[in-house]
Design an enzyme around this catalytic site. Structure first.
Site, mmCIF file in Angstrom:
data_model
loop_
_atom_site.group_PDB
_atom_site.id
_atom_site.type_symbol
_atom_site.label_atom_id
_atom_site.label_comp_id
_atom_site.label_asym_id
_atom_site.label_seq_id
_atom_site.Cartn_x
_atom_site.Cartn_y
_atom_site.Cartn_z
ATOM 1 C CB CYS A 154 -0.959 -0.010 1.184
ATOM 2 S SG CYS A 154 -0.172 0.061 2.815
ATOM 3 C CG HIS A 186 -4.500 -0.014 3.863
ATOM 4 N ND1 HIS A 186 -3.745 -0.850 3.060
ATOM 5 C CD2 HIS A 186 -5.519 0.432 3.075
ATOM 6 C CE1 HIS A 186 -4.286 -0.919 1.865
ATOM 7 N NE2 HIS A 186 -5.359 -0.147 1.840
ATOM 8 C CG HIS A 211 -6.697 0.342 -1.705
ATOM 9 N ND1 HIS A 211 -6.974 -0.193 -0.465
ATOM 10 C CD2 HIS A 211 -7.655 -0.173 -2.534
ATOM 11 C CE1 HIS A 211 -8.036 -0.990 -0.531
ATOM 12 N NE2 HIS A 211 -8.461 -0.998 -1.773
#
Length: 400
Positions: free
Chosen positions: A312, A360, A372
């Site tokens: 990520c 994240h 993402h």
């Protein structure tokens, strides 16, 4: 003549053996007890699909948290390795200078010895491991020329500096070793969490996998509905801001016209200001988004920074790098690399962070959606920022 023998009572022993009825009962009891003793313990109840879904999500989250720690440790290791290499190179250079200084002292001692101009103490001074101990003795000062004194000074200075650098290099090596152990631990944690998740999923049958997919689909639909609601709210706010800006411009123009001279219209060249939803660096944000879109479909791989796969934070770092903006490697450093803005004011290109441990991040593209790299086994994709619920959203940061 009547018999005097007593009749045997019913159920009595016969030569130590019970009657058939009692024997049968006893054998049955023994068999039941034996079966109970040998019976295997009851198996643990099989978890429900909902429980499996929550467990797998939790394991992926834990793996991602460990991944960010791994990324930070790997970056730290690389920096420490560079520092150690620099220190070792410096120690090598200083050692060469120290040896040269020592050779010069030796040449002075040898020359004076050959000519008989030096006392034994002077030679001892020039060849000593620590000439300063001798140099401080005033009775030897008069025996050294200015050049020799300078050579001794250089030697003492280099010796102290080299010793200091060697100590510094040793400590840096010890720190590097500790960091490498930490890196190994973080890597093992990631691999263990992912293995646990795969093991859970591998035990599902076809029907259970279908039910799990249905649960995921329902979550996605709920997340999409929330994203659509945010998009409506942002559109309404943008419209209201434009109307307010337009109203202010019209009022100002009318006032200028009324106060002007006859036939003059005043200043009518001013226009509505840029929409508040347009970022000041929209071109950079557009470049970052264009890069991110080009990565859609590439696999998530923990610790990856491209170009074939990403995790990520690796994706967001690479996207903004393509726009000329340098971001730190990991999420909990990226969250401090810009201006925090309210979710309602999120603009394309902003970074959306998730969870209390900031493990994240995604790149906002507008309308409650983001690009993402979700998790292991998934691919870079567009998805609602509510993919894991409203409470999962930590903050929104504008890098530029």
């Amino acid at each position: 003549m009547a018999s005097h023998r007593k009749a045997r009572p019913s159920g009595a022993r016969i030569a130590g053996i019970r009657t058939p009825a009692l024997a049968t009962a006893a054998l049955t009891s023994v068999a039941l007890l034996s079966q109970t003793a040998n019976a295997a313990p009851s198996a643990e109840p099989r978890p429900s699909i909902e429980e499996v879904s929550k467990k797998v999500d939790a394991l992926y989250h834990q793996a991602e948290t460990a991944t960010e720690k791994y990324n930070a440790t790997r970056e730290k290791t690389a920096e420490q390795r560079k520092r150690v290499d620099t220190l070792l190179d410096d120690v090598a250079r200083r050692t060469d200078k120290l040896n040269s200084a020592r050779e010069e002292l030796g040449s002075f001692a040898a020359a004076q010895y050959r000519t008989g101009a030096a006392a034994p103490d002077t030679a001892t001074l020039l060849l000593a491991d620590n000439p300063q101990d001798y140099f401080d003795q005033t009775q030897l000062m008069s025996r050294l020329t200015t050049r020799q004194k300078a050579a001794v000074d250089d030697y003492v200075t280099e010796q102290a500096a080299t010793t200091k650098k060697r100590t510094e290099a040793t400590r840096s090596l010890e720190s590097l070793t500790a960091t490498q152990k930490e890196l190994k631990t973080s890597k093992a944690t990631v691999q263990r969490k992912l293995a646990e998740a795969r093991d859970l999923l591998s035990k599902l049958n076809a029907e259970e996998k279908a039910r799990l997919a249905a649960i995921e689909k329902k979550k996605q639909e709920q997340a999409a509905a929330k994203a659509a609601e945010l998009a409506r709210q942002q559109a309404a706010a943008e419209k209201a801001a434009k109307e307010q800006s337009s109203s202010g411009t019209t009022t100002g123009t009318a006032s200028g016209s009324a106060s002007g001279s006859s036939g003059s219209t005043g200043s009518t060249g001013s226009t509505a200001t840029d929409s508040p939803s347009t970022p000041a660096s929209s071109s950079k944000a557009a470049e970052a988004l264009a890069f991110a879109r080009a990565q859609i479909g590439k696999p998530y791989v923990w610790g990856a920074t491209g170009p074939d796969s990403y995790d990520c934070s690796g994706l967001t770092q690479a996207a903004w790098k393509a726009a000329g903006v340098s971001l730190p490697r990991v999420t909990y450093d990226q969250v401090n690399a810009g201006t925090t803005v309210p979710l309602s004011d999120a603009r394309p290109g902003d970074l959306v962070f998730f969870y209390g441990d900031i493990s994240h991040v995604g790149l906002y593209i507008g309308d409650g959606m983001m690009i993402h790299a979700p998790k292991p086994g998934a691919y870079v994709r567009e998805e609602s920022i509510y993919y894991d619920g409203t409470s999962a959203i930590h903050s929104v940061v504008r890098p530029a």
